[in-house]
Design a protein around this motif. Structure first.
Motif, PDB file in Angstrom:
ATOM      1  N   GLY A 136       0.665  -1.211  -0.103  1.00 33.23           N
ATOM      2  CA  GLY A 136       0.042  -0.036  -0.051  1.00 33.23           C
ATOM      3  C   GLY A 136       0.782   1.308  -0.061  1.00 33.23           C
ATOM      4  O   GLY A 136       0.339   2.316   0.441  1.00 33.23           O
ATOM      5  N   THR A 137       1.974   1.287  -0.275  1.00 30.85           N
ATOM      6  CA  THR A 137       2.834   2.385  -0.179  1.00 30.85           C
ATOM      7  C   THR A 137       3.157   3.081  -1.865  1.00 30.85           C
ATOM      8  O   THR A 137       3.718   4.181  -1.866  1.00 30.85           O
ATOM      9  CB  THR A 137       3.899   2.463   0.459  1.00 30.85           C
ATOM     10  N   ARG A 138       2.958   2.276  -2.857  1.00 24.80           N
ATOM     11  CA  ARG A 138       2.886   2.860  -4.054  1.00 24.80           C
ATOM     12  C   ARG A 138       1.946   4.126  -4.457  1.00 24.80           C
ATOM     13  O   ARG A 138       0.711   3.970  -4.128  1.00 24.80           O
ATOM     14  CB  ARG A 138       2.805   1.857  -5.046  1.00 24.80           C
ATOM     15  N   VAL A 165       8.292  -1.754   3.710  1.00 23.46           N
ATOM     16  CA  VAL A 165       9.137  -2.261   4.825  1.00 23.46           C
ATOM     17  C   VAL A 165       9.834  -1.237   5.262  1.00 23.46           C
ATOM     18  O   VAL A 165       9.907  -0.973   6.595  1.00 23.46           O
ATOM     19  CB  VAL A 165       9.570  -3.742   4.559  1.00 23.46           C
ATOM     20  N   LYS A 166      10.807  -0.833   4.573  1.00 19.89           N
ATOM     21  CA  LYS A 166      11.905   0.137   4.890  1.00 19.89           C
ATOM     22  C   LYS A 166      11.232   1.437   5.473  1.00 19.89           C
ATOM     23  O   LYS A 166      11.612   2.074   6.500  1.00 19.89           O
ATOM     24  CB  LYS A 166      12.794   0.442   3.735  1.00 19.89           C
ATOM     25  N   GLU A 167       9.944   1.861   4.925  1.00 18.62           N
ATOM     26  CA  GLU A 167       9.458   2.886   5.236  1.00 18.62           C
ATOM     27  C   GLU A 167       8.832   2.888   6.518  1.00 18.62           C
ATOM     28  O   GLU A 167       8.693   3.584   7.441  1.00 18.62           O
ATOM     29  CB  GLU A 167       8.287   3.700   4.378  1.00 18.62           C
ATOM     30  N   ALA A 168       8.173   1.557   6.912  1.00 16.67           N
ATOM     31  CA  ALA A 168       7.675   1.205   8.094  1.00 16.67           C
ATOM     32  C   ALA A 168       8.800   1.189   9.140  1.00 16.67           C
ATOM     33  O   ALA A 168       8.541   1.843  10.559  1.00 16.67           O
ATOM     34  CB  ALA A 168       7.209  -0.172   8.122  1.00 16.67           C
ATOM     35  N   ALA A 169       9.940   0.793   9.109  1.00 12.96           N
ATOM     36  CA  ALA A 169      11.075   0.686   9.985  1.00 12.96           C
ATOM     37  C   ALA A 169      11.454   2.082  10.167  1.00 12.96           C
ATOM     38  O   ALA A 169      11.754   2.373  11.247  1.00 12.96           O
ATOM     39  CB  ALA A 169      12.186  -0.090   9.246  1.00 12.96           C
ATOM     40  N   GLU A 170      11.512   3.064   9.161  1.00 14.19           N
ATOM     41  CA  GLU A 170      11.815   4.279   9.396  1.00 14.19           C
ATOM     42  C   GLU A 170      11.082   5.045  10.362  1.00 14.19           C
ATOM     43  O   GLU A 170      11.318   5.981  11.314  1.00 14.19           O
ATOM     44  CB  GLU A 170      12.152   4.931   8.072  1.00 14.19           C
ATOM     45  N   HIS A 171       9.697   4.933  10.118  1.00 13.47           N
ATOM     46  CA  HIS A 171       8.491   5.498  11.044  1.00 13.47           C
ATOM     47  C   HIS A 171       8.869   4.818  12.499  1.00 13.47           C
ATOM     48  O   HIS A 171       8.770   5.843  13.392  1.00 13.47           O
ATOM     49  CB  HIS A 171       7.308   5.103  10.373  1.00 13.47           C
ATOM     50  N   ALA A 172       8.966   3.790  12.571  1.00 11.25           N
ATOM     51  CA  ALA A 172       9.333   3.137  14.064  1.00 11.25           C
ATOM     52  C   ALA A 172      10.567   3.734  14.645  1.00 11.25           C
ATOM     53  O   ALA A 172      10.319   4.263  15.717  1.00 11.25           O
ATOM     54  CB  ALA A 172       9.332   1.758  13.875  1.00 11.25           C
ATOM     55  N   PHE A 220      14.980  -4.099  18.643  1.00 13.97           N
ATOM     56  CA  PHE A 220      13.411  -3.919  18.939  1.00 13.97           C
ATOM     57  C   PHE A 220      12.701  -4.514  18.235  1.00 13.97           C
ATOM     58  O   PHE A 220      12.650  -4.735  17.034  1.00 13.97           O
ATOM     59  CB  PHE A 220      13.310  -2.512  18.683  1.00 13.97           C
ATOM     60  N   LYS A 221      11.117  -4.837  18.608  1.00 17.10           N
ATOM     61  CA  LYS A 221      10.257  -5.588  18.040  1.00 17.10           C
ATOM     62  C   LYS A 221       9.241  -4.391  17.687  1.00 17.10           C
ATOM     63  O   LYS A 221       8.882  -3.929  18.918  1.00 17.10           O
ATOM     64  CB  LYS A 221       9.676  -6.518  18.896  1.00 17.10           C
ATOM     65  N   ALA A 222       8.592  -4.148  16.761  1.00 17.04           N
ATOM     66  CA  ALA A 222       8.059  -2.868  16.526  1.00 17.04           C
ATOM     67  C   ALA A 222       6.650  -3.460  15.513  1.00 17.04           C
ATOM     68  O   ALA A 222       7.058  -4.316  14.635  1.00 17.04           O
ATOM     69  CB  ALA A 222       8.685  -1.723  15.582  1.00 17.04           C
ATOM     70  N   GLU A 223       5.574  -2.984  15.967  1.00 19.43           N
ATOM     71  CA  GLU A 223       4.421  -2.996  14.908  1.00 19.43           C
ATOM     72  C   GLU A 223       3.848  -1.710  14.470  1.00 19.43           C
ATOM     73  O   GLU A 223       3.531  -0.714  15.304  1.00 19.43           O
ATOM     74  CB  GLU A 223       3.283  -3.791  15.752  1.00 19.43           C
ATOM     75  N   VAL A 224       3.837  -1.513  13.087  1.00 19.07           N
ATOM     76  CA  VAL A 224       3.529  -0.223  12.678  1.00 19.07           C
ATOM     77  C   VAL A 224       2.474  -0.375  11.688  1.00 19.07           C
ATOM     78  O   VAL A 224       2.271  -1.500  10.958  1.00 19.07           O
ATOM     79  CB  VAL A 224       4.852   0.184  11.805  1.00 19.07           C
ATOM     80  N   GLN A 225       1.456   0.690  11.883  1.00 18.16           N
ATOM     81  CA  GLN A 225       0.264   0.414  10.965  1.00 18.16           C
ATOM     82  C   GLN A 225       0.103   1.625   9.686  1.00 18.16           C
ATOM     83  O   GLN A 225       0.712   2.597  10.200  1.00 18.16           O
ATOM     84  CB  GLN A 225      -1.116   0.525  11.651  1.00 18.16           C
ATOM     85  N   ARG A 226      -0.041   1.119   8.624  1.00 16.03           N
ATOM     86  CA  ARG A 226      -0.545   2.167   7.665  1.00 16.03           C
ATOM     87  C   ARG A 226      -2.098   1.956   7.174  1.00 16.03           C
ATOM     88  O   ARG A 226      -2.288   0.988   6.788  1.00 16.03           O
ATOM     89  CB  ARG A 226       0.806   2.014   6.595  1.00 16.03           C
ATOM     90  N   THR A 227      -2.641   3.104   7.159  1.00 18.82           N
ATOM     91  CA  THR A 227      -3.911   3.150   6.901  1.00 18.82           C
ATOM     92  C   THR A 227      -4.179   3.182   5.435  1.00 18.82           C
ATOM     93  O   THR A 227      -3.178   3.760   4.732  1.00 18.82           O
ATOM     94  CB  THR A 227      -4.808   4.125   7.358  1.00 18.82           C
ATOM     95  N   ASP A 229      -5.390   5.701   3.734  1.00 21.43           N
ATOM     96  CA  ASP A 229      -4.977   7.062   3.314  1.00 21.43           C
ATOM     97  C   ASP A 229      -3.516   7.399   3.348  1.00 21.43           C
ATOM     98  O   ASP A 229      -3.168   8.648   3.125  1.00 21.43           O
ATOM     99  CB  ASP A 229      -5.819   7.991   3.920  1.00 21.43           C
ATOM    100  N   GLY A 230      -2.747   6.274   3.786  1.00 17.29           N
ATOM    101  CA  GLY A 230      -1.331   6.707   3.545  1.00 17.29           C
ATOM    102  C   GLY A 230      -0.813   7.101   4.968  1.00 17.29           C
ATOM    103  O   GLY A 230       0.406   7.456   5.241  1.00 17.29           O
ATOM    104  N   ALA A 231      -1.468   7.142   6.131  1.00 15.32           N
ATOM    105  CA  ALA A 231      -1.246   7.531   7.445  1.00 15.32           C
ATOM    106  C   ALA A 231      -0.550   6.660   8.223  1.00 15.32           C
ATOM    107  O   ALA A 231      -0.946   5.570   8.396  1.00 15.32           O
ATOM    108  CB  ALA A 231      -2.265   8.153   8.138  1.00 15.32           C
ATOM    109  N   TRP A 232       0.799   6.941   8.566  1.00 14.85           N
ATOM    110  CA  TRP A 232       1.521   5.694   9.747  1.00 14.85           C
ATOM    111  C   TRP A 232       1.319   6.111  10.898  1.00 14.85           C
ATOM    112  O   TRP A 232       0.762   7.150  11.497  1.00 14.85           O
ATOM    113  CB  TRP A 232       3.166   5.848   9.135  1.00 14.85           C
ATOM    114  N   SER A 233       1.204   4.856  11.742  1.00 11.83           N
ATOM    115  CA  SER A 233       1.243   5.016  13.303  1.00 11.83           C
ATOM    116  C   SER A 233       1.875   3.776  13.773  1.00 11.83           C
ATOM    117  O   SER A 233       1.806   2.629  13.232  1.00 11.83           O
ATOM    118  CB  SER A 233      -0.499   4.924  13.886  1.00 11.83           C
ATOM    119  N   LEU A 234       2.516   4.115  14.795  1.00  2.00           N
ATOM    120  CA  LEU A 234       3.395   3.169  15.756  1.00  2.00           C
ATOM    121  C   LEU A 234       2.405   2.462  16.823  1.00  2.00           C
ATOM    122  O   LEU A 234       2.024   3.045  17.671  1.00  2.00           O
ATOM    123  CB  LEU A 234       4.480   3.682  16.337  1.00  2.00           C
ATOM    124  N   LYS A 235       2.167   1.194  16.644  1.00  2.00           N
ATOM    125  CA  LYS A 235       1.233   0.515  17.553  1.00  2.00           C
ATOM    126  C   LYS A 235       1.994   0.362  18.745  1.00  2.00           C
ATOM    127  O   LYS A 235       1.522   0.421  19.888  1.00  2.00           O
ATOM    128  CB  LYS A 235       0.833  -0.613  17.009  1.00  2.00           C
TER     129      LYS A 235
END
Length: 240
Positions: A136-138, A165-172, A220-227, A229-235
């Motif tokens: 979902g990030t294209r 995946v890289k973008e999720a890691a950067e957000h975390a 670190f173990k991280a769980e990251v969500q992307r909606t 509409d493209g919004a990222w959030s760290l769970k």
């Protein structure tokens, strides 16, 4: 007839070479070529395969190779290879941190020497059913609607080098830095593993990250969500 001074060559030399190359498979009565790999049938009911898989998991755990101790679940598949003894190629399902995982193991066995050794133990390479579009990030591509198409539910392994995946890691990592009182910045050393679950409205990434802060290395173990509409959030994120 040998002439005077000639050295006799053992007649059995060729036979010895043949015996090295051809070893008898006593379970089936068939002759197996040295190095040939054969499938093992009905592994779900094989106590021998279970014992070998448990040995592999226990040996791996004893070496401290995993952040979470692995717990044996079942043998998914097994193959044998004739070497000096037998090399067992196993795909094993384990529980790791409460989640099912697949690992490939090689166990070398020489029964006549009471010898057993774990030669290899690594995460199984399984093709992901997710595409970058699913994650979902294209630009301009929505998340897969699970009701109509796309991958089946549940977390699945995805490539750690996928840009999503890289973008999720950067957000975390960004959120980790914001919540830290340290003046030294966290640096991402490696995305050790990545899984993703695609839902109707979002995609969730389950990541194991190796970071560096100064001279200190941390996991670190991280769980990251992307909606959608493209919004990222760290769970959540926690040190391992």
């Amino acid at each position: 007839m040998l002439r005077r001074g000639e050295t006799a060559r053992p007649v059995c030399a060729a036979a010895c070479i043949l015996l090295v190359l051809l070893l008898l498979d006593h379970s089936s009565g068939a002759v197996a070529m040295l190095g040939g790999i054969k499938e093992v049938g009905n592994v779900s009911n094989s106590l021998e395969m279970d014992e070998l898989a448990k040995f592999a998991v226990d040996d791996h755990n004893s070496r401290g190779n995993s952040l979470d101790k692995l717990s044996f679940s079942k043998v998914v598949s097994a193959r044998t290879q004739v070497v000096q003894g037998t090399m067992y190629h196993l795909t094993i399902e384990v529980q790791e941190g409460g989640n099912p995982r697949l690992y490939d193991a090689k166990v070398w066995v020489k029964p006549w020497e009471n010898f057993k050794k774990l030669e290899e133990f690594k995460p199984a390479v399984t093709p992901s059913t997710f595409t970058s579009a699913d994650l979902g990030t294209r630009t301009g591509i929505p998340l897969t609607n699970m009701r109509n198409c796309g991958p089946s539910p549940g977390f699945q392994t995805v490539p750690t080098n996928d840009p999503n995946v890289k973008e999720a890691a950067e957000h975390a990592l960004k959120k980790l830095q914001q919540s830290s009182n340290s003046l030294t910045a966290y640096e991402l050393s490696e995305i050790v593993s990545a899984q993703a679950e695609v839902k109707e409205e979002d995609v969730v990434f389950d990541l194991l990250l190796k970071t560096k802060r100064g001279a200190t290395e941390e996991h670190f173990k991280a769980e990251v969500q992307r909606t959608v509409d493209g919004a990222w959030s760290l769970k959540h994120i926690k040190a391992q």
